[in-house]
Design a protein around this motif. Sequence first.
Motif, PDB file in Angstrom:
ATOM      1  N   VAL A   1       0.819  -1.132   0.007  1.00 32.06           N
ATOM      2  CA  VAL A   1       0.084  -0.020  -0.024  1.00 32.06           C
ATOM      3  C   VAL A   1       1.060   1.180   0.069  1.00 32.06           C
ATOM      4  O   VAL A   1       0.658   2.080  -0.838  1.00 32.06           O
ATOM      5  CB  VAL A   1      -0.960   0.297   1.258  1.00 32.06           C
ATOM      6  N   LEU A   2       1.753   1.160   1.008  1.00 28.34           N
ATOM      7  CA  LEU A   2       2.580   2.560   0.837  1.00 28.34           C
ATOM      8  C   LEU A   2       3.510   2.650  -0.255  1.00 28.34           C
ATOM      9  O   LEU A   2       3.504   3.891  -0.780  1.00 28.34           O
ATOM     10  CB  LEU A   2       3.715   2.261   2.110  1.00 28.34           C
ATOM     11  N   GLU A   3       3.850   1.576  -1.015  1.00 25.27           N
ATOM     12  CA  GLU A   3       4.718   1.621  -2.246  1.00 25.27           C
ATOM     13  C   GLU A   3       3.838   2.238  -3.366  1.00 25.27           C
ATOM     14  O   GLU A   3       4.021   3.188  -4.124  1.00 25.27           O
ATOM     15  CB  GLU A   3       4.984   0.326  -2.845  1.00 25.27           C
ATOM     16  N   LEU A   4       2.463   1.770  -3.432  1.00 30.82           N
ATOM     17  CA  LEU A   4       1.409   2.170  -4.341  1.00 30.82           C
ATOM     18  C   LEU A   4       1.221   3.745  -4.138  1.00 30.82           C
ATOM     19  O   LEU A   4       1.007   4.350  -5.127  1.00 30.82           O
ATOM     20  CB  LEU A   4       0.318   1.450  -4.324  1.00 30.82           C
TER      21      LEU A   4
ATOM     22  N   SER B   1     -10.699  -3.022   0.950  1.00 29.38           N
ATOM     23  CA  SER B   1     -11.679  -1.886   1.266  1.00 29.38           C
ATOM     24  C   SER B   1     -10.666  -0.462   1.380  1.00 29.38           C
ATOM     25  O   SER B   1      -9.513  -0.430   1.731  1.00 29.38           O
ATOM     26  CB  SER B   1     -12.427  -1.806   2.449  1.00 29.38           C
ATOM     27  N   ARG B   2     -11.052   0.694   1.243  1.00 27.81           N
ATOM     28  CA  ARG B   2     -10.434   1.982   1.329  1.00 27.81           C
ATOM     29  C   ARG B   2      -9.984   2.003   2.893  1.00 27.81           C
ATOM     30  O   ARG B   2      -8.664   2.446   3.036  1.00 27.81           O
ATOM     31  CB  ARG B   2     -11.253   3.173   0.934  1.00 27.81           C
ATOM     32  N   VAL B   3     -11.065   1.553   3.729  1.00 25.22           N
ATOM     33  CA  VAL B   3     -10.518   1.789   5.202  1.00 25.22           C
ATOM     34  C   VAL B   3      -9.025   0.673   5.483  1.00 25.22           C
ATOM     35  O   VAL B   3      -8.315   1.111   6.052  1.00 25.22           O
ATOM     36  CB  VAL B   3     -11.729   1.472   6.128  1.00 25.22           C
ATOM     37  N   GLY B   4      -9.439  -0.526   4.800  1.00 30.05           N
ATOM     38  CA  GLY B   4      -8.261  -1.450   4.941  1.00 30.05           C
ATOM     39  C   GLY B   4      -6.867  -0.860   4.512  1.00 30.05           C
ATOM     40  O   GLY B   4      -5.995  -0.986   5.104  1.00 30.05           O
ATOM     41  N   ALA B   5      -6.835  -0.178   3.420  1.00 27.97           N
ATOM     42  CA  ALA B   5      -5.787   0.547   2.722  1.00 27.97           C
ATOM     43  C   ALA B   5      -5.217   1.664   3.632  1.00 27.97           C
ATOM     44  O   ALA B   5      -4.028   1.644   3.798  1.00 27.97           O
ATOM     45  CB  ALA B   5      -6.128   0.938   1.216  1.00 27.97           C
ATOM     46  N   ARG B   6      -6.237   2.462   4.121  1.00 31.31           N
ATOM     47  CA  ARG B   6      -5.428   3.504   4.982  1.00 31.31           C
ATOM     48  C   ARG B   6      -4.685   3.007   6.408  1.00 31.31           C
ATOM     49  O   ARG B   6      -3.841   3.319   6.710  1.00 31.31           O
ATOM     50  CB  ARG B   6      -6.693   4.341   5.345  1.00 31.31           C
ATOM     51  N   VAL B   7      -5.553   1.918   6.941  1.00 26.78           N
ATOM     52  CA  VAL B   7      -4.838   1.134   7.995  1.00 26.78           C
ATOM     53  C   VAL B   7      -3.649   0.840   7.756  1.00 26.78           C
ATOM     54  O   VAL B   7      -2.486   0.860   8.445  1.00 26.78           O
ATOM     55  CB  VAL B   7      -5.799  -0.069   8.479  1.00 26.78           C
TER      56      VAL B   7
ATOM     57  N   GLU C   1      -7.395   4.229  -4.855  1.00 28.77           N
ATOM     58  CA  GLU C   1      -7.005   3.897  -5.883  1.00 28.77           C
ATOM     59  C   GLU C   1      -5.893   2.480  -5.480  1.00 28.77           C
ATOM     60  O   GLU C   1      -6.218   1.372  -6.236  1.00 28.77           O
ATOM     61  CB  GLU C   1      -6.256   4.473  -6.912  1.00 28.77           C
ATOM     62  N   ALA C   2      -5.095   2.666  -4.578  1.00 28.59           N
ATOM     63  CA  ALA C   2      -4.655   1.509  -4.004  1.00 28.59           C
ATOM     64  C   ALA C   2      -5.193   0.541  -3.616  1.00 28.59           C
ATOM     65  O   ALA C   2      -5.019  -0.928  -3.840  1.00 28.59           O
ATOM     66  CB  ALA C   2      -3.290   1.796  -2.972  1.00 28.59           C
ATOM     67  N   ALA C   3      -6.543   0.757  -2.797  1.00 30.39           N
ATOM     68  CA  ALA C   3      -7.376  -0.227  -2.337  1.00 30.39           C
ATOM     69  C   ALA C   3      -8.013  -0.814  -3.598  1.00 30.39           C
ATOM     70  O   ALA C   3      -8.192  -2.106  -3.631  1.00 30.39           O
ATOM     71  CB  ALA C   3      -8.597   0.526  -1.496  1.00 30.39           C
ATOM     72  N   THR C   4      -8.405  -0.407  -4.550  1.00 31.85           N
ATOM     73  CA  THR C   4      -8.902  -1.135  -5.668  1.00 31.85           C
ATOM     74  C   THR C   4      -7.994  -1.961  -6.236  1.00 31.85           C
ATOM     75  O   THR C   4      -8.286  -3.216  -6.690  1.00 31.85           O
ATOM     76  CB  THR C   4      -9.350  -0.065  -6.713  1.00 31.85           C
ATOM     77  N   VAL C   5      -6.910  -1.471  -6.558  1.00 39.26           N
ATOM     78  CA  VAL C   5      -5.845  -2.178  -7.101  1.00 39.26           C
ATOM     79  C   VAL C   5      -5.544  -3.541  -6.371  1.00 39.26           C
ATOM     80  O   VAL C   5      -5.374  -4.709  -6.828  1.00 39.26           O
ATOM     81  CB  VAL C   5      -4.444  -1.652  -7.313  1.00 39.26           C
ATOM     82  N   LEU C   6      -5.668  -3.567  -5.211  1.00 40.45           N
ATOM     83  CA  LEU C   6      -5.399  -4.729  -4.184  1.00 40.45           C
ATOM     84  C   LEU C   6      -6.507  -5.513  -3.632  1.00 40.45           C
ATOM     85  O   LEU C   6      -6.267  -6.597  -3.053  1.00 40.45           O
ATOM     86  CB  LEU C   6      -4.704  -4.140  -2.872  1.00 40.45           C
TER      87      LEU C   6
END
Length: 56
Positions: A12-15, A33-39, A25-30
């Motif tokens: 996530v940090l790399e994206l 959820s958006r919340v999961g990506a933020r965490v 956008e990173a959440a979608t790629v992975l």
Amino acid sequence: MLERLLAGEGVVLELVVVDELMVGEAATVLGISRVGARVRQRRARKVPAGAAGISG
């Protein structure tokens, strides 16, 4: 640096930082959820610089 982070957190940090994607956008790629990506991003940013292999 990223190889020392947990796999999901580092990706996530790399994206967001390297590929300049928004967290959503990173959440979608992975496929998470958006919340999961933020965490994951927050956890990755909390890793001390020395522990992440950064010197300086």
